[in-house]
Write a protein that holds these residues in place. Sequence first.
Motif, PDB file in Angstrom:
ATOM      1  N   LEU A  91       0.763  -1.046   0.102  1.00 52.97           N
ATOM      2  CA  LEU A  91       0.035   0.114  -0.312  1.00 52.97           C
ATOM      3  C   LEU A  91       1.030   1.142   0.008  1.00 52.97           C
ATOM      4  CD1 LEU A  91      -2.297  -0.858   2.816  1.00 52.97           C
ATOM      5  CD2 LEU A  91      -2.509  -1.475   0.555  1.00 52.97           C
ATOM      6  N   HIS A  92       0.197   2.332  -0.584  1.00 56.49           N
ATOM      7  CA  HIS A  92       1.040   3.427  -0.365  1.00 56.49           C
ATOM      8  C   HIS A  92       0.076   4.621   0.444  1.00 56.49           C
ATOM      9  CE1 HIS A  92       4.277   3.048  -3.316  1.00 56.49           C
ATOM     10  NE2 HIS A  92       3.424   1.899  -3.540  1.00 56.49           N
ATOM     11  N   PRO A 187      -9.119 -15.287  -0.803  1.00 53.74           N
ATOM     12  CA  PRO A 187     -10.471 -15.337  -1.528  1.00 53.74           C
ATOM     13  C   PRO A 187     -10.448 -14.568  -3.004  1.00 53.74           C
ATOM     14  CG  PRO A 187     -10.906 -14.330   0.115  1.00 53.74           C
ATOM     15  CD  PRO A 187      -9.461 -14.651   0.340  1.00 53.74           C
ATOM     16  N   THR A 188      -9.630 -13.717  -3.323  1.00 56.91           N
ATOM     17  CA  THR A 188      -9.628 -12.726  -4.234  1.00 56.91           C
ATOM     18  C   THR A 188      -8.366 -12.714  -5.047  1.00 56.91           C
ATOM     19  OG1 THR A 188      -9.369 -10.702  -2.865  1.00 56.91           O
ATOM     20  CG2 THR A 188     -11.486 -11.224  -3.227  1.00 56.91           C
ATOM     21  N   VAL A 189      -8.419 -12.241  -6.434  1.00 60.58           N
ATOM     22  CA  VAL A 189      -7.391 -12.137  -7.293  1.00 60.58           C
ATOM     23  C   VAL A 189      -6.486 -11.046  -6.755  1.00 60.58           C
ATOM     24  CG1 VAL A 189      -6.354 -11.748  -9.490  1.00 60.58           C
ATOM     25  CG2 VAL A 189      -8.519 -13.179  -9.162  1.00 60.58           C
ATOM     26  N   CYS A 190      -5.153 -11.108  -6.482  1.00 59.98           N
ATOM     27  CA  CYS A 190      -4.319 -10.230  -5.764  1.00 59.98           C
ATOM     28  C   CYS A 190      -3.895  -9.437  -7.073  1.00 59.98           C
ATOM     29  CB  CYS A 190      -3.272 -10.648  -4.851  1.00 59.98           C
ATOM     30  SG  CYS A 190      -3.929 -11.795  -3.923  1.00 59.98           S
ATOM     31  N   PRO A 191      -3.939  -7.908  -6.911  1.00 63.91           N
ATOM     32  CA  PRO A 191      -3.268  -6.977  -7.978  1.00 63.91           C
ATOM     33  C   PRO A 191      -1.598  -7.243  -7.694  1.00 63.91           C
ATOM     34  CG  PRO A 191      -4.114  -5.867  -6.181  1.00 63.91           C
ATOM     35  CD  PRO A 191      -4.370  -7.176  -5.812  1.00 63.91           C
TER      36      PRO A 191
END
Length: 452
Positions: A91-92, A187-191
């Motif tokens: 994160l930024h 559970p989700t696609v990670c960027p």
Amino acid sequence: MNPQRVHILRNAETTPGPVLYWMHRDFRARDNWGLTHARLQALSSGQPLAVVSCLAPAFAEATSVHFEFLIQGLKETARALKRENIPLFVLHGEPGTRVARFARDHKIALVVTDFDPLRIKIRWIHDLLQSCDQPVHEVDSRNIAPARIVSSKREFMARTIRPKIKRLLPEFLDEFPVFSPHPHPWPTVCPPPDFSVPKAAQGDNARPQALIVEPGEQAARAVLEKFLRDKLPRYMDRNDPNEDVCSNLSAHLHFGMISAQRVALEILAHGHSGEQADSFLEELIIRRELADNFCLHTPDYDSVAGFSAWAEESLHKHLSDPRPAIYSPEEFENAQTHDPLWNAAQMQMLRTGRMHGYLRMYWAKKILEWSPSAADALRTAIRLNDRYSLDGRDSNGYAGIAWSIGGVHDRGWTERPIFGKIRYMNLAGARRKFDVDRYVRRWTAAPDDEST
Ligand SMILES: Cc1cc2nc3c(=O)[nH]c(=O)nc-3n(C[C@H](O)[C@H](O)[C@H](O)COP(=O)(O)OP(=O)(O)OC[C@H]3O[C@@H](n4cnc5c(N)ncnc54)[C@H](O)[C@@H]3O)c2cc1C
């Protein structure tokens, strides 16, 4: 894992959800108690686990050189975590509030994070606690004996903390557990992580530095292996700045790319013992953990108010003593003093991001001698160390500078001008210890002629 490593910052009932480990001091995938605790919690609740790191717009005097070092290491850590089925999110922004938002958005059940006594980190954790309502556990992965357990007060000196740490080592100097890849996928696609250097640091006009170490966990292991193989047997020569016998591990230790506990375990596993190993372990464990104790129990660790009362009083008494020279912060920064040894030490730091440990003491004490006041000297030393040392912005640095200028962890010496009762160092003393001219030749020569 010893549960005493975990300090509960907030306990709260939550609905089941993933576990998040916020890595902001111990940037490594292996030998990391914070990550271990997060893994154990995720395994026992049958939940996914993610790691998050947040690149703040600014961190003390950190330059783009430091951010680059951190980010290159973080890329390797991301690959290691991926093999463990644990994503890394980068994160930024303002870390406490950014991580809290991430925790809310991903319905995190528990946030685990690193222990760090520095003021900026205390603010980040405060922001996190204000901005989310999840339980938050802090884990001390930096110190072998957790700083909060070792002592509930500021220790006077190495002699007073040593027995407290040594008593705890049989309990805390244990092997790290080994895990299989995490069985519960995110559970989700990670960027893909955004590994860019924060904008503020991109335009900081940092001087290019030819760093003497590579970033990352593997590089740290290589530095350790070289130290054990070639240098530890000669560690007694460590106060000679012309000898390359120190470990050079401080940058990796600072960024958490290697665990001090792993270093200590390797020393013991390789059967190193005797005077050299004892001296090294004294620095790695006692001195290093004393520095965290100082910052944990001294809110003013970077100001004169953090000095011992006797030192502050003595320095005040000598405030108007005439100085042999007074230099501006810029003259110090540009290595423009009358003292060739001081200038050479400053050049070593400017060029390589490292200054030899013996000269760090001399360097800081001379800044005291050539500044209008101890407060000015402290400001100059901290700024230069934090800006140009790869291992700067660290409790070791604040404690080391407070020792040199403010007598912290030291005793009073014979009173003399300017220094009062603060321990004094001079060029003649340095000459008795090592070949000063050789060191000066090396670091004041043109950069491509450093072989002398
Ligand atoms: C004015 C001044 C500023 C300093 N600034 C820093 C700093 O910004 N960051 C930093 O890590 N250290 C700092 N130190 C402590 C010490 O000088 C460095 O840790 C050491 O020189 C690093 O080189 P090395 O890794 O080869 O050390 P080694 O001799 O190989 O020691 C191994 C490790 O032990 C720890 N250690 C060694 N000496 C000390 C000490 N005196 N206090 C606390 N821990 C120690 C370090 O983590 C070091 O990497 C400072 C000391 C002084 C006097």
